[in-house]
Design an enzyme around this catalytic site. Structure first.
Site, mmCIF file in Angstrom:
data_model
loop_
_atom_site.group_PDB
_atom_site.id
_atom_site.type_symbol
_atom_site.label_atom_id
_atom_site.label_comp_id
_atom_site.label_asym_id
_atom_site.label_seq_id
_atom_site.Cartn_x
_atom_site.Cartn_y
_atom_site.Cartn_z
ATOM 1 N N ARG A 98 0.807 -1.216 0.000
ATOM 2 C CA ARG A 98 0.000 0.000 0.000
ATOM 3 C C ARG A 98 0.843 1.271 0.000
ATOM 4 O O ARG A 98 0.384 2.340 0.388
ATOM 5 C CB ARG A 98 -0.970 0.010 1.191
ATOM 6 C CG ARG A 98 -1.993 -1.106 1.123
ATOM 7 C CD ARG A 98 -2.902 -1.098 2.321
ATOM 8 N NE ARG A 98 -3.881 -2.182 2.202
ATOM 9 C CZ ARG A 98 -4.554 -2.674 3.234
ATOM 10 N NH1 ARG A 98 -4.373 -2.175 4.438
ATOM 11 N NH2 ARG A 98 -5.420 -3.652 3.048
ATOM 12 N N LYS A 120 2.509 11.126 -11.226
ATOM 13 C CA LYS A 120 1.470 10.412 -11.968
ATOM 14 C C LYS A 120 2.090 9.129 -12.509
ATOM 15 O O LYS A 120 2.934 9.159 -13.393
ATOM 16 C CB LYS A 120 0.923 11.273 -13.109
ATOM 17 C CG LYS A 120 -0.004 12.363 -12.642
ATOM 18 C CD LYS A 120 -0.413 13.288 -13.774
ATOM 19 C CE LYS A 120 -1.380 12.645 -14.720
ATOM 20 N NZ LYS A 120 -1.912 13.609 -15.718
ATOM 21 N N GLU A 162 7.066 17.163 -25.257
ATOM 22 C CA GLU A 162 6.636 17.618 -23.930
ATOM 23 C C GLU A 162 7.342 18.909 -23.528
ATOM 24 O O GLU A 162 6.770 19.748 -22.830
ATOM 25 C CB GLU A 162 6.892 16.528 -22.885
ATOM 26 C CG GLU A 162 5.960 15.328 -22.986
ATOM 27 C CD GLU A 162 4.537 15.634 -22.524
ATOM 28 O OE1 GLU A 162 4.267 16.786 -22.100
ATOM 29 O OE2 GLU A 162 3.686 14.723 -22.587
ATOM 30 N N LYS A 203 6.532 22.720 -14.142
ATOM 31 C CA LYS A 203 5.741 21.556 -13.756
ATOM 32 C C LYS A 203 5.712 21.390 -12.247
ATOM 33 O O LYS A 203 4.673 21.030 -11.671
ATOM 34 C CB LYS A 203 6.267 20.290 -14.425
ATOM 35 C CG LYS A 203 5.424 19.083 -14.035
ATOM 36 C CD LYS A 203 5.419 17.959 -15.025
ATOM 37 C CE LYS A 203 4.373 16.927 -14.624
ATOM 38 N NZ LYS A 203 4.373 15.741 -15.506
ATOM 39 N N GLU A 213 -4.642 16.892 -9.998
ATOM 40 C CA GLU A 213 -5.295 17.288 -11.248
ATOM 41 C C GLU A 213 -6.758 17.665 -11.048
ATOM 42 O O GLU A 213 -7.642 17.279 -11.809
ATOM 43 C CB GLU A 213 -5.179 16.156 -12.286
ATOM 44 C CG GLU A 213 -5.255 16.640 -13.718
ATOM 45 C CD GLU A 213 -4.909 15.542 -14.724
ATOM 46 O OE1 GLU A 213 -4.092 15.831 -15.604
ATOM 47 O OE2 GLU A 213 -5.438 14.422 -14.612
ATOM 48 N N ARG A 217 -3.767 21.785 -12.863
ATOM 49 C CA ARG A 217 -2.885 20.794 -13.494
ATOM 50 C C ARG A 217 -3.378 20.348 -14.873
ATOM 51 O O ARG A 217 -2.627 19.771 -15.655
ATOM 52 C CB ARG A 217 -2.712 19.588 -12.558
ATOM 53 C CG ARG A 217 -1.604 18.634 -12.990
ATOM 54 C CD ARG A 217 -1.241 17.662 -11.898
ATOM 55 N NE ARG A 217 -0.233 16.715 -12.330
ATOM 56 C CZ ARG A 217 0.393 15.858 -11.537
ATOM 57 N NH1 ARG A 217 0.125 15.828 -10.248
ATOM 58 N NH2 ARG A 217 1.296 15.028 -12.007
ATOM 59 N N ASN A 221 -2.206 19.050 -19.927
ATOM 60 C CA ASN A 221 -2.782 18.124 -20.911
ATOM 61 C C ASN A 221 -2.859 18.716 -22.316
ATOM 62 O O ASN A 221 -3.508 18.145 -23.198
ATOM 63 C CB ASN A 221 -4.185 17.692 -20.462
ATOM 64 C CG ASN A 221 -4.142 16.803 -19.237
ATOM 65 O OD1 ASN A 221 -3.219 16.016 -19.058
ATOM 66 N ND2 ASN A 221 -5.137 16.951 -18.370
ATOM 67 N N HIS A 224 -2.743 16.467 -25.452
ATOM 68 C CA HIS A 224 -2.867 15.088 -25.010
ATOM 69 C C HIS A 224 -4.184 14.412 -25.371
ATOM 70 O O HIS A 224 -4.240 13.180 -25.422
ATOM 71 C CB HIS A 224 -2.637 15.000 -23.499
ATOM 72 C CG HIS A 224 -1.203 15.046 -23.108
ATOM 73 N ND1 HIS A 224 -0.392 16.128 -23.392
ATOM 74 C CD2 HIS A 224 -0.408 14.146 -22.475
ATOM 75 C CE1 HIS A 224 0.831 15.881 -22.934
ATOM 76 N NE2 HIS A 224 0.841 14.701 -22.381
ATOM 77 N N HIS A 228 -3.150 11.189 -27.124
ATOM 78 C CA HIS A 228 -3.389 9.873 -26.531
ATOM 79 C C HIS A 228 -4.243 8.999 -27.442
ATOM 80 O O HIS A 228 -4.013 7.785 -27.546
ATOM 81 C CB HIS A 228 -4.079 10.029 -25.179
ATOM 82 C CG HIS A 228 -3.147 10.305 -24.046
ATOM 83 N ND1 HIS A 228 -3.577 10.609 -22.780
ATOM 84 C CD2 HIS A 228 -1.796 10.324 -23.986
ATOM 85 C CE1 HIS A 228 -2.529 10.802 -21.985
ATOM 86 N NE2 HIS A 228 -1.443 10.647 -22.704
ATOM 87 N N HIS A 240 5.651 8.916 -27.401
ATOM 88 C CA HIS A 240 4.613 9.732 -26.777
ATOM 89 C C HIS A 240 4.744 11.201 -27.170
ATOM 90 O O HIS A 240 3.758 11.849 -27.526
ATOM 91 C CB HIS A 240 4.697 9.583 -25.254
ATOM 92 C CG HIS A 240 3.803 10.528 -24.516
ATOM 93 N ND1 HIS A 240 2.438 10.394 -24.502
ATOM 94 C CD2 HIS A 240 4.092 11.639 -23.769
ATOM 95 C CE1 HIS A 240 1.901 11.376 -23.772
ATOM 96 N NE2 HIS A 240 2.881 12.134 -23.322
#
Length: 335
Positions: A98, A120, A162, A203, A213, A217, A221, A224, A228, A240
């Site tokens: 955990r 993330k 990016e 960032k 997010e 945040r 994106n 994206h 994506h 990517h």
């Protein structure tokens, strides 16, 4: 120190990276890094290089190796590599017992300016990018630009996507991008490093203000939503960052009615100098975009940079999204 701010960034921090790795009981790297830096990655758990490693079986191989090693909740694990390695290692650290602490040593341009920062973590699942994941901030990040000396051309392009995206988020970074654009294209570390440093600061500030997010945040994106979708459709044929570049040029053109005209005329040639417009059909891109975790059953959200330092969220119904996408492709291919 706040974990989000615990980032060490420099041109050559080889010794700092080595020291951080030694503090961890379990290290994950990929086959490329293990070959390039055998002393640094000695004893590490090695996964195959590439996006295909961001999958369930590799994740559980890492977890099994952690158990076999006898990792306890008080131990730290370490990621040494690009975005794929940090994504899957961070997720393993989030899941094991955990949650155990982890340290990130990003070695690619993409990981240094984006994937390695912010906590993330994820794997791809059932054909959907980053569908299974968790927010799990690293205890420490060591960014050493010297690793870029061994970065392949395709990985430079991956990071450029990016990096350019992040440089659109503030006026100062956008000015710096234009001033150092030739250096980015030439893969000149001395000229790229100031951009890396700026992107890290941007960032880090965004993540600190909005760690999960919930609002701000979302500006990260940019490019994206379409990006994506293209990744999934083409089964990650390109990197990517290349898909983010395609996503940015397409989304900007889809929403050019709200984009400052001078900015649009300036940024589009920059994006076109790194990649070409997408070829995927509007219906396929719409279908994939709807499965993105950022969207719902009725609307698709696109984050659009309307001028340097200003990003606007645009929500579109399916028919509008498909129509705008098809029109954008027609316009981009006519240029």
């Amino acid at each position: 120190m706040d974990k989000v701010s615990n980032i060490l960034c420099g041109k050559d921090l080889t010794e700092d990276a080595a020291a951080a790795i030694k503090e961890c009981r379990f290290v994950v790297t990929d086959s490329n890094l293990a070959s390039l830096y055998p002393e640094l990655t000695s004893g590490a758990f090695v996964i195959p290089a590439g996006e295909n490693s961001k999958r369930q079986s590799v994740l559980f191989n890492i977890l099994s190796a952690m158990q076999k090693k006898g990792i306890k909740r008080s131990d730290r694990v370490c990621s040494v590599g690009g975005g794929v390695v940090s994504d899957i290692t961070g997720l393993a650290a989030a899941m094991y017992m955990r949650g155990v602490e982890w340290v990130n040593i990003p070695t690619s341009l993409l990981a240094m300016v984006d994937a390695g920062i912010g906590g993330k973590t994820a794997i791809n699942f059932n054909g959907v990018k980053n569908l299974v994941g968790a927010f799990h901030l690293p205890e420490r990040i060591v960014i050493s630009a010297i690793f870029l000396k061994t970065l392949p051309d395709r990985e430079w392009l991956d990071g450029a996507g990016e990096l350019i995206k992040t440089c659109l988020l503030t006026e100062d970074a956008y000015k710096a991008l234009n001033a150092n654009l030739d250096g980015l294209k030439a893969k000149d570390i001395d000229k790229v490093y100031p951009l890396i440093s700026l992107c890290v600061d941007i960032k880090n500030a965004v993540v600190k203000a909005d760690p999960k997010e919930g609002g701000l945040r979302k500006i990260l994106n940019v490019g994206h939503t379409v990006g994506h979708a293209l990744e999934s459709i083409e089964k990650y044929k390109l990197s990517h960052g290349e898909y983010v570049l395609k996503g940015m040029m397409t989304e900007l053109t889809m929403c050019k009615d709200i984009v400052d005209n001078s900015f649009y005329r300036e940024i589009l040639p920059i994006l076109r100098s790194f990649t070409n417009p997408p070829t995927a059909a509007a219906s396929a891109v719409c279908r994939r975009s709807l499965s993105d975790k950022k969207n719902d059953a009725n609307t698709i959200s696109v984050m659009v940079p309307t001028s340097p330092g200003k990003v606007t969220e645009v929500k579109m119904r399916q028919d509008d999204y498909k129509s705008r996408y098809a029109s954008a492709l027609k316009e981009l291919n006519a240029l």
